[in-house]
Design a protein around this motif. Structure first.
Motif, mmCIF file in Angstrom:
data_model
loop_
_atom_site.group_PDB
_atom_site.id
_atom_site.type_symbol
_atom_site.label_atom_id
_atom_site.label_comp_id
_atom_site.label_asym_id
_atom_site.label_seq_id
_atom_site.Cartn_x
_atom_site.Cartn_y
_atom_site.Cartn_z
ATOM 1 N N PRO A 235 0.786 -1.236 0.000
ATOM 2 C CA PRO A 235 0.000 0.000 0.000
ATOM 3 C C PRO A 235 0.818 1.285 0.000
ATOM 4 O O PRO A 235 0.240 2.373 -0.130
ATOM 5 C CB PRO A 235 -0.813 -0.116 1.299
ATOM 6 C CG PRO A 235 0.038 -0.945 2.209
ATOM 7 C CD PRO A 235 0.739 -1.923 1.312
ATOM 8 N N ASN A 236 2.148 1.215 0.107
ATOM 9 C CA ASN A 236 2.961 2.423 0.162
ATOM 10 C C ASN A 236 2.865 3.194 -1.156
ATOM 11 O O ASN A 236 3.409 2.776 -2.186
ATOM 12 C CB ASN A 236 4.424 2.068 0.444
ATOM 13 C CG ASN A 236 5.057 3.021 1.434
ATOM 14 O OD1 ASN A 236 4.413 3.916 1.949
ATOM 15 N ND2 ASN A 236 6.335 2.820 1.702
ATOM 16 N N ARG A 273 -6.741 6.344 0.905
ATOM 17 C CA ARG A 273 -7.385 6.111 2.206
ATOM 18 C C ARG A 273 -7.451 4.597 2.412
ATOM 19 O O ARG A 273 -8.491 3.967 2.233
ATOM 20 C CB ARG A 273 -8.762 6.769 2.246
ATOM 21 C CG ARG A 273 -8.696 8.272 1.960
ATOM 22 C CD ARG A 273 -10.034 8.962 2.070
ATOM 23 N NE ARG A 273 -9.941 10.366 1.680
ATOM 24 C CZ ARG A 273 -9.505 11.346 2.459
ATOM 25 N NH1 ARG A 273 -9.133 11.069 3.694
ATOM 26 N NH2 ARG A 273 -9.440 12.586 2.015
ATOM 27 N N SER A 274 -6.309 4.046 2.787
ATOM 28 C CA SER A 274 -6.161 2.596 2.852
ATOM 29 C C SER A 274 -6.653 2.032 4.180
ATOM 30 O O SER A 274 -6.641 2.699 5.219
ATOM 31 C CB SER A 274 -4.688 2.220 2.652
ATOM 32 O OG SER A 274 -4.508 0.826 2.730
ATOM 33 N N THR A 290 3.518 -5.984 1.245
ATOM 34 C CA THR A 290 2.069 -6.154 1.237
ATOM 35 C C THR A 290 1.496 -5.367 2.421
ATOM 36 O O THR A 290 2.107 -4.405 2.876
ATOM 37 C CB THR A 290 1.694 -7.652 1.298
ATOM 38 O OG1 THR A 290 0.282 -7.794 1.195
ATOM 39 C CG2 THR A 290 2.195 -8.303 2.557
ATOM 40 N N GLY A 291 0.338 -5.741 2.908
ATOM 41 C CA GLY A 291 -0.269 -5.017 4.012
ATOM 42 C C GLY A 291 -1.130 -5.921 4.865
ATOM 43 O O GLY A 291 -1.538 -7.008 4.438
ATOM 44 N N VAL A 292 -1.385 -5.476 6.100
ATOM 45 C CA VAL A 292 -2.319 -6.165 6.992
ATOM 46 C C VAL A 292 -3.360 -5.151 7.440
ATOM 47 O O VAL A 292 -3.093 -3.947 7.491
ATOM 48 C CB VAL A 292 -1.605 -6.763 8.218
ATOM 49 C CG1 VAL A 292 -0.649 -7.869 7.800
ATOM 50 C CG2 VAL A 292 -0.862 -5.685 9.002
ATOM 51 N N LEU A 293 -4.550 -5.644 7.747
ATOM 52 C CA LEU A 293 -5.615 -4.745 8.157
ATOM 53 C C LEU A 293 -5.190 -3.905 9.359
ATOM 54 O O LEU A 293 -4.611 -4.402 10.320
ATOM 55 C CB LEU A 293 -6.872 -5.548 8.498
ATOM 56 C CG LEU A 293 -7.652 -6.117 7.310
ATOM 57 C CD1 LEU A 293 -8.770 -7.027 7.799
ATOM 58 C CD2 LEU A 293 -8.219 -4.969 6.458
ATOM 59 N N GLY A 294 -5.482 -2.620 9.262
ATOM 60 C CA GLY A 294 -5.108 -1.704 10.330
ATOM 61 C C GLY A 294 -5.188 -0.270 9.838
ATOM 62 O O GLY A 294 -5.399 -0.009 8.652
ATOM 63 N N ALA A 709 7.153 -3.451 -4.115
ATOM 64 C CA ALA A 709 5.798 -3.950 -4.357
ATOM 65 C C ALA A 709 5.661 -4.452 -5.789
ATOM 66 O O ALA A 709 6.302 -3.935 -6.713
ATOM 67 C CB ALA A 709 4.777 -2.840 -4.102
ATOM 68 N N LYS A 710 4.831 -5.446 -5.961
ATOM 69 C CA LYS A 710 4.577 -5.986 -7.295
ATOM 70 C C LYS A 710 3.633 -5.085 -8.087
ATOM 71 O O LYS A 710 2.953 -4.221 -7.537
ATOM 72 C CB LYS A 710 3.985 -7.394 -7.194
ATOM 73 C CG LYS A 710 5.013 -8.467 -6.862
ATOM 74 C CD LYS A 710 4.440 -9.861 -7.059
ATOM 75 C CE LYS A 710 5.527 -10.918 -6.874
ATOM 76 N NZ LYS A 710 4.992 -12.294 -7.106
#
Length: 724
Positions: A235-236, A273-274, A290-294, A709-710
């Motif tokens: 998400p960056n 607004r992730s 990648t990312g985790v919910l938060g 990131a991909k």
């Protein structure tokens, strides 16, 4: 996935995302008439009007390499994506590949800084180049895009690699009111969950007596971006989960047949607004970010708001046939960057660039001779601009102090057509720049353990003054369509990202900091060849500067340091367009770039390669456009990014920042449209048609875990447009 070799070769021979006249370079027409357009012959490509110079000219009268992305090409690309950085990377040879983020870091033009403009209003700030200026406006309100490649003195400060001018739409309707409504839905085909987004656009335009107008509003919300395996793209700075809004209005008043007044306003906002916090990638193991919910730290990244206000007065046929263009503009923008965890004294820090410009321009154009064998004009005037830029942290701490620049630049340029076929062009521009910086204190930078990496230093401010006289000259010979050669010399000037140097100050007085401007010499030799239905262009260039501005990563401190060394960049670009049948056109382009720095400053020993932030890997583009029946149009686009490996691994066994090895990847996109009724158009776009599993070039050379990131996997964009 990798394309089969036979398909890859076939697509290389196919066409034209990036022709110098751009994407088949068809003349701009109403969007609702897209499927009624007749094919454009190769000769008509050279008749496209270029407006990024001081006055409009046809492409065949420009003695240098230019790309014009027409309204038709923009519309075809928007069937796939509305990310202007991706559109530009497909269409413009010499421009580095995009990264599918809200940042255009490393997306330079021919290895140097590119000046972004909207109707001639500068969006870039050479005082602090945050590299977020390409995404300054929604492409739905653009009529075309002009790209002048190589250093240019046409608009001066900041255009060391060239300039990109976004030309906003003008009214096409002769009625009091007409309009178009557009609705689109987007999403991932590798994992639909949470990836669906939408877009709504409304445009109205018309004429009433001496008034004409066009107004537009666009709102877009993207879902999560998914890679080829259906996983969340890091998400960056991602454009996934991003809300974008654009409001545009242009009102014109025809005072009489010789005088016109026009007012334009555009507002652009695009913020992520992730729902995810970043999980860094592992570059050594090839594991993507990648990312985790938060809840992400800080405020949403992206453009908080970009305002452009532009007033233009035009008068023709004054004394001696002279014409006048006088305009005034105001631009204000606020761009938010990501949170740097633990980098600043006291913990985290999130910066944003604040930029405000006010300017006036005055240009006269006078005929010098109207004889058929000797036709010449002279353009002359002056640009005046005040640019105030700073980069504070969002909590109020000052990272880059406010820089107040006053720029005054008189210019003159003449162009001659001798015996209709010999084109001569020459010009001069004098840059006078003064930058005021008050006393300031640098921020102490720390590592993850809180140890000081760069101490806090009080720096005495003052005035920085620059004067530079820039020249440009070019010649082109159009007698033989089979071989129309051109040569040009041009100089570019930039105050060289003063803010970056100021925030990294190691001395206590601004006068002791190397803030010397960058002066670039650009030499270009090329030709255009037209025979039958084929048009081919080849150009080569060399760009030199006694001082550059390069970001070198220090693996000991893990900080990027600014270096100022002589540089030489060179390369070539080739492009073709072939109208096979009246309903089938092909084309292709290839661009190669290389650059080195003279770190020993001996004046001739260019011994160190410039890194990936400056030098993009070789790029191939292609497309095919086919209209099997009157109301159906189908297109394929190809983008091939080749590999680049110029650096050795450091003592830690990895590549240093900006020096990562780039592995090749190949992307194919599909766009299609079908006119179900005279006023209703259905569109379909498939991005990454063969679901290539890849890392964009920037993810590879940047060598930062948070940006590793991909790229997106296969994604769709379906829409409907109704005109009335």
């Amino acid at each position: 996935m990798h394309l089969p070799s036979h398909l890859r070769i076939a697509l290389l021979v196919l066409s034209g995302a990036g022709f110098s006249a751009s994407a088949m370079a068809q003349q701009t027409t109403r969007q609702q008439d897209t499927l009624q357009e007749k094919p454009v012959s190769p000769r008509a490509l050279g008749e496209v009007i270029v407006t990024a110079g001081r006055k409009p000219v046809t492409l065949d009268n420009v003695p240098s390499s230019v790309t014009v992305i027409t309204g038709k090409a923009l519309e075809n690309n928007m069937k796939i994506t509305t990310d202007i950085t991706e559109i530009l990377s497909r269409e413009v040879p010499g421009l580095a590949p995009g990264s599918q983020t809200n940042s255009n870091v490393g997306q330079g033009l021919r290895g140097r800084q590119v000046l972004i403009m909207i109707d001639g209003i500068p969006q870039s700030s050479p005082l602090r180049n945050g590299e977020v200026d390409m995404r300054s406006i929604d492409p739905a309100v653009l009529e075309k895009v002009d790209v002048l490649k190589g250093a240019t003195a046409i608009y001066g400060n900041g255009a060391t690699g060239g300039l990109i001018n976004y030309n906003t739409a003008t009214p096409k309707e002769d009625r009091v009111i007409g309009g178009r409504t557009m609705i689109n839905m987007t999403g991932s085909l590798t994992s639909l969950k949470n990836s669906v987004g939408g877009r709504v656009g409304q445009m109205l335009q018309g004429r009433y007596k001496k008034f004409d107008y066009i107004v537009s509003g666009v709102a877009e919300q993207t879902g999560e971006y998914k890679d080829a395996k259906g996983n969340l793209v890091g998400p960056n700075y991602s454009l996934g989960e991003t809300d974008t809004y654009n409001a545009f209005a242009k009102i014109g008043y025809q005072i009489n047949r010789r005088q016109r007044l026009q007012l334009m306003y555009n507002y652009f906002q695009s913020q992520q607004r992730s729902n995810y916090t970043l999980v860094n990638g592992d570059i050594t193991k090839g594991i993507p970010a990648t990312g985790v919910l938060g809840t992400p730290a800080g405020v949403p990244t992206g453009s908080r708001g970009n305002h452009n206000l532009h007033l233009v007065y035009q008068a023709d046929s004054l004394i001696g046939g002279t014409s006048l263009t006088a305009d005034a503009y105001y631009e204000k923008r606020d761009d938010i960057f990501y949170v740097s965890a633990g980098r600043f004294e006291g913990g985290d820090g999130q910066s944003h660039t604040l930029d405000k410009k006010k300017g006036v321009r005055l240009m006269f154009n006078s005929p010098l001779s109207n004889r058929a064998a000797f036709n010449g004009t002279l353009s002359y005037g002056a640009d005046v601009m005040n640019d105030i830029t700073s980069q504070p942290l969002v909590d109020g701490r000052i990272w880059v102090p406010e820089m107040n620049m006053f720029n005054y630049a008189p210019f003159a340029e003449t162009q001659w057509s001798l015996w209709k076929d010999l084109i001569l062009k020459a010009g001069v521009r004098v840059e006078r720049v003064s930058v005021r910086v008050d006393d300031y204190t640098t921020l102490r930078l720390t590592n993850a353990n809180g140890s000081t990496q760069s101490p806090s230093i009080f720096v005495k401010g003052g005035d920085l003054d620059y004067t530079a006289t820039l020249f440009n000259a070019g010649i082109r010979y159009n007698r033989l369509p089979l071989f129309m050669p051109y040569f040009s010399f041009s100089q570019g000037f930039s105050v060289a990202d003063i803010g970056l140097v100021l925030r990294d100050a190691k001395v206590n007085d601004i006068k002791k900091i190397n803030t010397e401007a960058v002066l670039v010499n650009n030499y270009e030799l090329g030709f255009v060849s037209e025979t039958g239905k084929l048009r081919f262009e080849l150009s080569g260039f060399i760009s030199t500067s006694r001082l550059g501005v390069d970001m070198i990563f220090d693996p000991q401190t893990e900080l990027f340091n600014v270096t100022r060394t002589p540089e030489r960049i060179y390369g070539f670009e080739a492009a073709l367009h072939y109208q096979v049948l009246s309903n089938l056109s092909l084309g292709a382009s290839y661009s190669f770039l290389e650059g080195k720095a003279d770190t020993s400053r001996t004046g001739g020993s260019y011994n160190v390669y410039l890194n990936g932030r400056r030098i993009a890997p070789p790029k191939v583009t292609g497309s095919i456009s086919y209209r099997p029946v009157k109301d159906l149009e189908i297109g394929l686009q190809y983008l091939g990014v080749n590999g680049r490996n110029r650096f050795e691994k450091n003592a830690k066994g990895v590549y240093s920042g900006n020096e990562g090895k780039v592995k090749a990847y190949n992307l194919v996109n599909l766009n299609a449209s079908y006119k179900v009724t005279p006023r209703t158009l259905l569109t379909l776009g498939i991005e990454n048609l063969f679901n290539e599993d890849y890392f964009p070039a920037r993810s590879q050379w940047f060598m930062q875990p948070g940006f590793y990131a991909k790229g997106k996997g296969t994604a769709f964009n379906v829409g409907v447009a109704v005109t009335y």
